[in-house]
Write a protein that holds these residues in place. Structure first.
Motif, PDB file in Angstrom:
ATOM      1  N   LEU A 272       0.832  -1.198   0.000  1.00 31.76           N
ATOM      2  CA  LEU A 272       0.000   0.000   0.000  1.00 31.76           C
ATOM      3  C   LEU A 272       0.868   1.249   0.000  1.00 31.76           C
ATOM      4  CD1 LEU A 272      -2.835  -1.063   2.416  1.00 31.76           C
ATOM      5  CD2 LEU A 272      -2.646  -1.332  -0.046  1.00 31.76           C
ATOM      6  N   ALA A 273       2.113   1.100   0.370  1.00 31.57           N
ATOM      7  CA  ALA A 273       3.119   2.148   0.221  1.00 31.57           C
ATOM      8  C   ALA A 273       4.419   1.398  -0.014  1.00 31.57           C
ATOM      9  CB  ALA A 273       3.180   3.007   1.482  1.00 31.57           C
ATOM     10  N   ASN A 274       5.463   2.128  -0.409  1.00 32.29           N
ATOM     11  CA  ASN A 274       6.748   1.452  -0.605  1.00 32.29           C
ATOM     12  C   ASN A 274       7.616   1.699   0.617  1.00 32.29           C
ATOM     13  OD1 ASN A 274       6.091   0.539  -3.168  1.00 32.29           O
ATOM     14  ND2 ASN A 274       6.584   2.545  -4.038  1.00 32.29           N
ATOM     15  N   PHE A 275       8.029   0.604   1.245  1.00 34.41           N
ATOM     16  CA  PHE A 275       8.836   0.732   2.449  1.00 34.41           C
ATOM     17  C   PHE A 275      10.221   0.165   2.179  1.00 34.41           C
ATOM     18  CE2 PHE A 275       4.438  -0.186   3.656  1.00 34.41           C
ATOM     19  CZ  PHE A 275       4.145   0.935   4.420  1.00 34.41           C
ATOM     20  N   VAL A 276      11.243   0.813   2.746  1.00 34.84           N
ATOM     21  CA  VAL A 276      12.561   0.190   2.727  1.00 34.84           C
ATOM     22  C   VAL A 276      13.038   0.138   4.183  1.00 34.84           C
ATOM     23  CG1 VAL A 276      13.689   2.386   2.119  1.00 34.84           C
ATOM     24  CG2 VAL A 276      14.901   0.250   1.776  1.00 34.84           C
ATOM     25  N   ILE A 277      13.392  -1.073   4.604  1.00 41.89           N
ATOM     26  CA  ILE A 277      13.802  -1.268   6.000  1.00 41.89           C
ATOM     27  C   ILE A 277      15.311  -1.469   6.015  1.00 41.89           C
ATOM     28  CG2 ILE A 277      13.511  -2.751   8.046  1.00 41.89           C
ATOM     29  CD1 ILE A 277      10.679  -3.251   6.259  1.00 41.89           C
ATOM     30  N   GLU A 278      16.045  -0.522   6.584  1.00 43.38           N
ATOM     31  CA  GLU A 278      17.512  -0.577   6.557  1.00 43.38           C
ATOM     32  C   GLU A 278      18.036  -0.972   7.923  1.00 43.38           C
ATOM     33  OE1 GLU A 278      19.078   3.137   5.144  1.00 43.38           O
ATOM     34  OE2 GLU A 278      17.933   3.013   3.271  1.00 43.38           O
ATOM     35  N   GLU A 279      18.757  -2.087   7.966  1.00 42.54           N
ATOM     36  CA  GLU A 279      19.346  -2.522   9.238  1.00 42.54           C
ATOM     37  C   GLU A 279      20.721  -1.878   9.393  1.00 42.54           C
ATOM     38  OE1 GLU A 279      19.718  -6.791   9.803  1.00 42.54           O
ATOM     39  OE2 GLU A 279      21.102  -6.488  11.470  1.00 42.54           O
ATOM     40  N   ILE A 280      20.915  -1.178  10.500  1.00 41.88           N
ATOM     41  CA  ILE A 280      22.220  -0.581  10.791  1.00 41.88           C
ATOM     42  C   ILE A 280      22.922  -1.538  11.756  1.00 41.88           C
ATOM     43  CG2 ILE A 280      23.409   1.485  11.674  1.00 41.88           C
ATOM     44  CD1 ILE A 280      21.512   2.288   9.451  1.00 41.88           C
TER      45      ILE A 280
END
Ligand code: GDP
Length: 311
Positions: A54-62
């Motif tokens: 429903l939206a574009n998500f980017v999940i960045e692991e630090i």
């Protein structure tokens, strides 16, 4: 102009080493069994996952080794454009160091953008007794809030969740976190409320099919057991679909998917495929054949409503 719906929403996943960040990523986005995470290598490089729905998500692991207090840490670059920071605290470990670190993270992120949502996962609570769980939660919230007042960030948007990869609490928490970033959430909730009312179903969820994160639900409270049943039905339906090239009890001749399953207690669960990789799953506690026809019809109406919202 790019609307909020098409902009990529950046979510940072942070926390000290061995807190459980990679395990959460692997279990939710790669279908890894929780027990297999015991053998995961620690992540040393920033890693990201994309979730387009429903939206574009980017999940960045630090990686946990990154020291946010080091002058070389480019906080403006890391936090700029971030909608959410998920910070994982290992509740089974001595957590004072984590608390210091999370306050530093909030302090830096808050300076860059006051609108960032900080979502604190009090993680691995499966290893704590019921009483100890509540004490730990109270202690962590109290200490973090006190420190935030001390550094003048008392109005930072901070939410706490108790999580474990060994039950549905982690998906439940991620669902609540990601829902805050769905721009059309209130319209979807209204549509779902209408769907439940007109159809007489108890509870309805819009799931993202691959992660089983629910992106919207009607406004009645979420019951953990009902959520679990609905979430499990996605797997059952997918397994049967894989076996027979179609889903359980599919009734549509036009290729649209509608699956139902009846329980011994008379409840019926229904699943319909929507747009954007989403599924509508709902539970009816009392059932008649007419009702299932109505659910199927109204699920189509719901999908059309969604198509209009996302047109
Ligand atoms: P990271 O360094 O933050 O990425 O941490 P990892 O994901 O590598 O996890 C470290 C350890 O914590 C692994 O042995 C996991 O199996 C374990 N772990 C992760 N999540 C949980 C949880 O919810 N409960 C328990 N008991 N262990 C967990």
């Amino acid at each position: 102009m790019i609307s909020q719906g098409t902009r990529e929403q950046k979510i940072l996943l942070m926390g000290l080493r061995r807190g459980g960040k990679s395990s959460i990523r692997q279990v939710i986005f790669h279908g890894m069994q929780p027990i297999e995470t015991l053998y995961l290598e620690s992540t040393t490089k920033p890693t990201s996952e994309k979730l387009s729905s429903l939206a574009n998500f980017v999940i960045e692991e630090i990686p946990g080794q990154v020291d946010v207090t080091n002058p070389e840490f480019e906080s403006s670059k890391v936090f700029k454009g971030a909608s959410t920071v998920i910070y994982v605290i290992d509740s089974q470990d001595e957590y004072l160091l984590s608390l210091q670190n999370v306050v530093q993270v909030i302090s830096q992120g808050y300076k860059i953008d006051r609108n960032i949502h900080f979502e604190i996962l009090i993680h691995k609570v499966d290893g704590l007794s019921e009483d100890f769980r509540l004490d730990t939660k109270r202690d962590i919230i109290q200490r973090i809030n006190d420190d935030l007042v001390d550094i003048g960030a008392y109005d930072a948007d901070v939410t706490f969740h108790m999580t474990s990869i060994f039950d549905q609490s982690i998906v439940e928490a991620l669902s609540r976190i990601i829902q805050k970033l769905v721009p059309e959430l209130s319209s979807l909730t209204q549509l779902l409320d209408m769907f439940c009312m007109r159809t007489g179903v108890e509870k309805a969820f819009v799931f993202e099919a691959s992660s089983k994160i629910y992106l919207a639900t009607d406004s009645s409270p979420v019951d953990a057991e009902i959520y679990q049943v609905c979430s499990d039905f996605i797997d059952v339906s997918a397994d049967l679909g894989g076996l027979y090239g179609t889903s359980a009890n599919t009734g549509n001749s036009d290729g649209r998917e509608f699956s139902t399953s009846r329980f011994n207690n008379g409840s019926v669960i229904c699943l319909t495929r929507l747009i954007k990789g989403c599924l509508l799953v709902c539970l009816c506690t009392s059932e008649t054949d007419n009702k299932i026809t109505l659910v199927e019809f109204n699920a189509d109406v719901f999908r059309e409503g969604m198509e209009k919202i996302y047109a």
